[in-house]
Design a protein around this motif. Structure first.
Motif, short mmCIF file in Angstrom:
data_model
loop_
_atom_site.label_atom_id
_atom_site.label_comp_id
_atom_site.label_asym_id
_atom_site.label_seq_id
_atom_site.Cartn_x
_atom_site.Cartn_y
_atom_site.Cartn_z
N PHE A 36 -41.65 -103.92 -0.57
CA PHE A 36 -41.01 -102.76 -1.18
C PHE A 36 -41.71 -102.29 -2.46
CE2 PHE A 36 -37.49 -104.59 1.35
CZ PHE A 36 -37.10 -103.45 2.05
N ASN A 37 -42.78 -102.97 -2.82
CA ASN A 37 -43.56 -102.60 -4.00
C ASN A 37 -42.71 -102.59 -5.28
OD1 ASN A 37 -45.97 -101.89 -5.31
ND2 ASN A 37 -45.53 -99.70 -5.13
N VAL A 38 -41.97 -103.67 -5.47
CA VAL A 38 -41.14 -103.83 -6.66
C VAL A 38 -41.34 -105.25 -7.19
CG1 VAL A 38 -39.38 -102.18 -5.89
CG2 VAL A 38 -39.13 -104.62 -5.31
N SER A 39 -40.73 -105.54 -8.35
CA SER A 39 -40.77 -106.90 -8.87
C SER A 39 -39.73 -107.76 -8.14
CB SER A 39 -40.48 -106.90 -10.37
OG SER A 39 -39.13 -106.57 -10.61
N ARG A 40 -39.74 -109.04 -8.39
CA ARG A 40 -38.79 -109.93 -7.71
C ARG A 40 -37.37 -109.77 -8.25
NH1 ARG A 40 -41.25 -115.88 -7.72
NH2 ARG A 40 -39.17 -116.27 -6.86
N THR A 41 -37.23 -109.27 -9.49
CA THR A 41 -35.89 -109.20 -10.10
C THR A 41 -34.93 -108.32 -9.31
OG1 THR A 41 -36.75 -109.65 -12.31
CG2 THR A 41 -34.60 -108.58 -12.17
N PRO A 42 -35.29 -107.06 -8.96
CA PRO A 42 -34.34 -106.27 -8.16
C PRO A 42 -34.12 -106.83 -6.76
CG PRO A 42 -36.41 -105.09 -8.42
CD PRO A 42 -36.45 -106.26 -9.35
N ILE A 43 -35.14 -107.51 -6.21
CA ILE A 43 -34.96 -108.16 -4.91
C ILE A 43 -33.91 -109.26 -5.03
CG2 ILE A 43 -36.05 -109.69 -3.21
CD1 ILE A 43 -36.94 -106.84 -2.85
N ARG A 44 -34.02 -110.06 -6.10
CA ARG A 44 -33.04 -111.14 -6.31
C ARG A 44 -31.64 -110.56 -6.47
NH1 ARG A 44 -35.30 -113.22 -10.49
NH2 ARG A 44 -36.76 -114.43 -9.22
N GLU A 45 -31.53 -109.47 -7.22
CA GLU A 45 -30.22 -108.82 -7.40
C GLU A 45 -29.67 -108.31 -6.07
OE1 GLU A 45 -31.07 -105.80 -10.23
OE2 GLU A 45 -31.10 -107.17 -11.96
N ALA A 46 -30.54 -107.75 -5.24
CA ALA A 46 -30.11 -107.24 -3.93
C ALA A 46 -29.63 -108.37 -3.04
CB ALA A 46 -31.27 -106.50 -3.26
N LEU A 47 -30.31 -109.50 -3.09
CA LEU A 47 -29.92 -110.65 -2.27
C LEU A 47 -28.57 -111.21 -2.73
CD1 LEU A 47 -33.33 -112.53 -1.81
CD2 LEU A 47 -32.16 -111.01 -0.20
N ILE A 48 -28.33 -111.20 -4.03
CA ILE A 48 -27.03 -111.64 -4.56
C ILE A 48 -25.92 -110.72 -4.05
CG2 ILE A 48 -25.65 -111.87 -6.66
CD1 ILE A 48 -28.24 -112.82 -8.08
N GLN A 49 -26.19 -109.42 -4.03
CA GLN A 49 -25.20 -108.47 -3.50
C GLN A 49 -24.93 -108.74 -2.02
OE1 GLN A 49 -26.64 -104.48 -4.35
NE2 GLN A 49 -27.15 -105.06 -6.44
N LEU A 50 -26.00 -108.99 -1.26
CA LEU A 50 -25.85 -109.26 0.17
C LEU A 50 -25.11 -110.57 0.40
CD1 LEU A 50 -29.38 -108.11 1.30
CD2 LEU A 50 -27.23 -107.07 2.02
N ALA A 51 -25.32 -111.54 -0.49
CA ALA A 51 -24.60 -112.81 -0.37
C ALA A 51 -23.11 -112.60 -0.60
CB ALA A 51 -25.17 -113.82 -1.37
N SER A 52 -22.75 -111.71 -1.53
CA SER A 52 -21.34 -111.44 -1.80
C SER A 52 -20.68 -110.76 -0.61
CB SER A 52 -21.19 -110.56 -3.05
OG SER A 52 -21.62 -109.23 -2.80
N MET A 53 -21.47 -110.10 0.24
CA MET A 53 -20.96 -109.44 1.44
C MET A 53 -20.93 -110.38 2.65
SD MET A 53 -23.21 -105.99 0.89
CE MET A 53 -23.06 -105.51 2.61
N GLY A 54 -21.53 -111.58 2.49
CA GLY A 54 -21.54 -112.52 3.59
C GLY A 54 -22.71 -112.35 4.55
N LEU A 55 -23.66 -111.46 4.22
CA LEU A 55 -24.80 -111.22 5.11
C LEU A 55 -25.96 -112.17 4.83
CD1 LEU A 55 -24.82 -107.32 5.15
CD2 LEU A 55 -24.25 -108.83 7.05
N VAL A 56 -25.95 -112.76 3.64
CA VAL A 56 -27.03 -113.65 3.21
C VAL A 56 -26.41 -114.91 2.61
CG1 VAL A 56 -28.79 -113.93 1.39
CG2 VAL A 56 -28.80 -111.89 2.86
#
Length: 220
Positions: A36-56
């Motif tokens: 996605f051509n970004v740093s790891r920080t927003p990726i980590r934040e996105a994964l935390i959001q997905l974990a809160s939804m039960g998808l990750v």
């Protein structure tokens, strides 16, 4: 919510829904950041959001993986999904306006076009819009929120169902009955039809499990 992490969350969620990221797949932050051509920080934040939804699932010191729902849990989730959709349908049959009916008929026509194209992925997206219109037609904001939340968790599995032989044609035929019941204002029939439409029992559950096993074998 950070807009970049929100956009990334939606993009990764879509990759999970369409099977690009499969149940049990490792989610490497560096690989995703490069993609996605970004740093790891927003990726980590996105994964935390997905974990809160039960998808990750985020595992300490081992990173994140796409959630793999056990069969019995999957049945339980579809049971609840069926009841939530039945409730939405019952209320929609009572509360939908003429404009709501017109929108539902337009979405039903879009499903028909997608079915005739023979593209199950196109039908998947049109089918989602059809169901979202029924949720909205309940005119119960809290019910809509809860139904959409569970719908999102089940998206990859609902998509897989459409790849089972004859499921798209059967799904569209079931939509036809649901539309007619809603427009007729028959709440109980609408609820019964939606419950049957969503439930996975017997052969439908066996077919879904076979599709999942094939998917896992292809990933091996």
């Amino acid at each position: 919510m950070n807009s970049r992490s929100h956009t990334l969350r939606e993009a990764i969620e879509e990759m999970i829904a369409v099977g690009k990221l499969r149940p049990g797949a490792h989610l490497d932050e560096t690989v995703l950041a490069n993609e996605f051509n970004v740093s790891r920080t927003p990726i980590r934040e996105a994964l935390i959001q997905l974990a809160s939804m039960g998808l990750v699932v985020i595992r300490p010191r081992r990173g994140a993986i796409v959630a793999d729902i056990p069969p019995q849990r999957l049945v339980e989730m579809f049971e609840l999904m069926a009841e939530l959709e039945a409730m939405c349908g019952r209320l929609a049959a009572r509360r939908m306006s003429k404009a709501d009916h017109d929108e539902l008929l337009n979405l039903h026509a879009a499903c028909q076009k997608a079915r005739e194209s023979g593209n199950p992925d196109d039908y998947f997206y049109k089918n989602e819009a059809f169901h979202q219109a029924i949720y909205a037609g309940s005119h119960n904001t809290f019910l809509v929120e809860q139904t959409r939340n569970l719908h999102r968790r089940l998206r990859p599995y609902r998509r897989l169902q459409l790849r089972v032989r004859d499921r798209v044609a059967n799904s569209f035929a079931e939509h036809e009955e649901i539309v007619n019941a809603i427009i007729a204002g028959d709440g109980e029939r609408t609820a019964d039809l939606l419950r049957h439409h969503i439930m996975i029992q017997g052969e439908r559950f066996s077919d879904l499990m076979v599709s999942l096993r094939q998917l896992m074998d292809d990933a091996a």
